[in-house]
Design a protein around this motif. Structure first.
Motif, PDB file in Angstrom:
ATOM      1  N   LYS A   1       0.831  -1.204   0.000  1.00  0.00           N
ATOM      2  CA  LYS A   1       0.000   0.000   0.000  1.00  0.00           C
ATOM      3  C   LYS A   1       0.868   1.257   0.000  1.00  0.00           C
ATOM      4  O   LYS A   1       0.582   2.240  -0.704  1.00  0.00           O
ATOM      5  CB  LYS A   1      -0.939  -0.006   1.219  1.00  0.00           C
ATOM      6  N   ASP A   2       1.937   1.245   0.815  1.00  0.00           N
ATOM      7  CA  ASP A   2       2.824   2.430   0.870  1.00  0.00           C
ATOM      8  C   ASP A   2       3.502   2.659  -0.478  1.00  0.00           C
ATOM      9  O   ASP A   2       3.680   3.813  -0.936  1.00  0.00           O
ATOM     10  CB  ASP A   2       3.869   2.230   1.962  1.00  0.00           C
TER      11      ASP A   2
ATOM     12  N   ASN B   1       2.425   1.787  -3.462  1.00  0.00           N
ATOM     13  CA  ASN B   1       1.429   2.307  -4.402  1.00  0.00           C
ATOM     14  C   ASN B   1       1.172   3.790  -4.147  1.00  0.00           C
ATOM     15  O   ASN B   1       0.987   4.588  -5.086  1.00  0.00           O
ATOM     16  CB  ASN B   1       0.138   1.521  -4.297  1.00  0.00           C
ATOM     17  N   ALA B   2       1.139   4.173  -2.839  1.00  0.00           N
ATOM     18  CA  ALA B   2       0.923   5.588  -2.518  1.00  0.00           C
ATOM     19  C   ALA B   2       2.067   6.453  -3.037  1.00  0.00           C
ATOM     20  O   ALA B   2       1.853   7.553  -3.580  1.00  0.00           O
ATOM     21  CB  ALA B   2       0.765   5.750  -1.004  1.00  0.00           C
TER      22      ALA B   2
ATOM     23  N   LYS C   1       4.045   5.733  -5.541  1.00  0.00           N
ATOM     24  CA  LYS C   1       3.953   5.775  -7.001  1.00  0.00           C
ATOM     25  C   LYS C   1       2.913   6.805  -7.442  1.00  0.00           C
ATOM     26  O   LYS C   1       3.103   7.499  -8.451  1.00  0.00           O
ATOM     27  CB  LYS C   1       3.582   4.401  -7.540  1.00  0.00           C
ATOM     28  N   GLN C   2       1.831   6.912  -6.681  1.00  0.00           N
ATOM     29  CA  GLN C   2       0.829   7.911  -7.012  1.00  0.00           C
ATOM     30  C   GLN C   2       1.367   9.323  -6.818  1.00  0.00           C
ATOM     31  O   GLN C   2       1.002  10.250  -7.537  1.00  0.00           O
ATOM     32  CB  GLN C   2      -0.427   7.703  -6.144  1.00  0.00           C
ATOM     33  N   GLU C   3       2.255   9.500  -5.828  1.00  0.00           N
ATOM     34  CA  GLU C   3       2.862  10.811  -5.618  1.00  0.00           C
ATOM     35  C   GLU C   3       3.847  11.159  -6.749  1.00  0.00           C
ATOM     36  O   GLU C   3       4.054  12.324  -7.087  1.00  0.00           O
ATOM     37  CB  GLU C   3       3.581  10.846  -4.269  1.00  0.00           C
TER      38      GLU C   3
ATOM     39  N   ILE D   1       3.556  10.300  -9.953  1.00  0.00           N
ATOM     40  CA  ILE D   1       2.842  10.561 -11.209  1.00  0.00           C
ATOM     41  C   ILE D   1       2.679  12.058 -11.471  1.00  0.00           C
ATOM     42  O   ILE D   1       2.994  12.533 -12.586  1.00  0.00           O
ATOM     43  CB  ILE D   1       1.497   9.837 -11.215  1.00  0.00           C
ATOM     44  N   PRO D   2       2.203  12.881 -10.499  1.00  0.00           N
ATOM     45  CA  PRO D   2       2.083  14.322 -10.818  1.00  0.00           C
ATOM     46  C   PRO D   2       3.436  14.998 -11.098  1.00  0.00           C
ATOM     47  O   PRO D   2       3.521  15.943 -11.891  1.00  0.00           O
ATOM     48  CB  PRO D   2       1.411  14.916  -9.581  1.00  0.00           C
TER      49      PRO D   2
ATOM     50  N   LYS E   1       5.973  13.597 -12.629  1.00  0.00           N
ATOM     51  CA  LYS E   1       6.316  13.267 -14.005  1.00  0.00           C
ATOM     52  C   LYS E   1       5.506  14.106 -14.980  1.00  0.00           C
ATOM     53  O   LYS E   1       6.004  14.511 -16.040  1.00  0.00           O
ATOM     54  CB  LYS E   1       6.074  11.788 -14.263  1.00  0.00           C
ATOM     55  N   LYS E   2       4.248  14.371 -14.599  1.00  0.00           N
ATOM     56  CA  LYS E   2       3.424  15.223 -15.452  1.00  0.00           C
ATOM     57  C   LYS E   2       3.966  16.638 -15.506  1.00  0.00           C
ATOM     58  O   LYS E   2       3.846  17.342 -16.529  1.00  0.00           O
ATOM     59  CB  LYS E   2       1.979  15.220 -14.957  1.00  0.00           C
TER      60      LYS E   2
END
Length: 273
Positions: free
Chosen positions: A219-220, A222-223, A225-227, A229-230, A232-233
């Motif tokens: 879970k950590d 994945n969290a 990785k979600q951080e 993503i923005p 990289k954008k």
């Protein structure tokens, strides 16, 4: 209470005479009921005795009056039963029988007609009462038929209910057996789990490799990785810019530092877990 019991026992002994008195439960209700019956019976016996005495007295009076009238007929008129002809004796006997049936003391027409009218009225009342009783009897028969049908239906419902109750009882017993089995199995599994946990504690097992720890680590990750993503954008617009060595180098270095910081943070978390 004792006086009532004595009265009841005395009355029962007099009623059954030489026969044994049936056994009954002695309590307040039975004694009161038997005491009332005994009082009613004694009162009726007294009334009957008085009626018998009255009838005996009237019989003696009628006999004396009959003897007197016979003496008057024999001595005064010279008539006797033996001197009458066969038809006259038959008529006289018929008059006597009619008078006895009608309950009159005289054989005159004035006495016979009211008595006949009274008997006719009684007959009409009896017929009227009989018709009423017949109607009530028909109504009772109808209600009895409906009651018997209802009783049959109720008996069928009772039988069905008993069968269903037996089936449900068997199912409930089966559920209880299953429940006992499940409870025993759960107790066995709990004991095995506690034993396994004790063995793991005795072997100094690292909690970071347990299933729960691995799930939390996933879970950590994945969290994080979600951080990422923005971030990289944010870098994507700079990829399309014209070359500007100084500014692009600065932005690239900042992005690399942020990415390195996140990678370092991710590695630290992974190592810590």
């Amino acid at each position: 209470m004792c006086e009532k019991i004595k009265k009841v026992n005395s009355w029962l002994s007099a009623v059954f005479a030489d026969q044994p008195v049936p056994q009954f439960e002695v309590n307040m209700r039975t004694v009161d009921v038997l005491y009332q019956i005994a009082q009613s019976s004694e009162a009726r016996c007294r009334d009957t005795a008085l009626l018998i005495e009255d009838i005996k007295q009237k019989t003696s009076e009628y006999r004396a009056e009959g003897a007197h009238l016979q003496d008057v007929l024999v001595q005064g008129v010279g008539l006797s039963c033996a001197s009458l002809s066969k038809p006259a004796a038959d008529y006289l006997s018929a008059l006597v029988d009619n008078a006895m049936v009608l309950g009159v003391r005289e054989t005159s027409l004035g006495c016979f007609m009211p008595a006949v009218n009274s008997l006719t009225n009684e007959l009409l009342e009896a017929e009227k009462s009989n018709r009423k009783l017949e109607r009530e009897l028909r109504a009772l028969r109808k209600r009895l038929g409906a009651t018997l049908v209802l009783r049959s239906n109720l008996q069928e419902d009772i039988n069905k209910t008993v069968k269903c109750q037996a089936v449900e009882s068997a199912k409930a017993e089966e559920r209880l057996l299953n429940m006992d089995f499940v409870k025993a199995k759960a107790k066995e599994l709990r004991v095995r789990r506690e034993r396994a946990e004790a063995q793991l504690v005795a072997r100094n097992m690292d909690k970071s490799i347990t299933h729960q720890a691995v799930v939390q680590l996933s879970k950590d990750v994945n969290a994080l990785k979600q951080e990422i993503i923005p971030l990289k954008k944010k870098l994507e617009p700079y990829m399309d810019l014209s070359p500007s060595p100084s500014l692009a180098q600065v932005k690239i270095e900042e992005a690399k530092r942020e990415l390195a910081a996140l990678d370092s943070k991710l590695e630290m978390n992974v190592d810590f877990k």
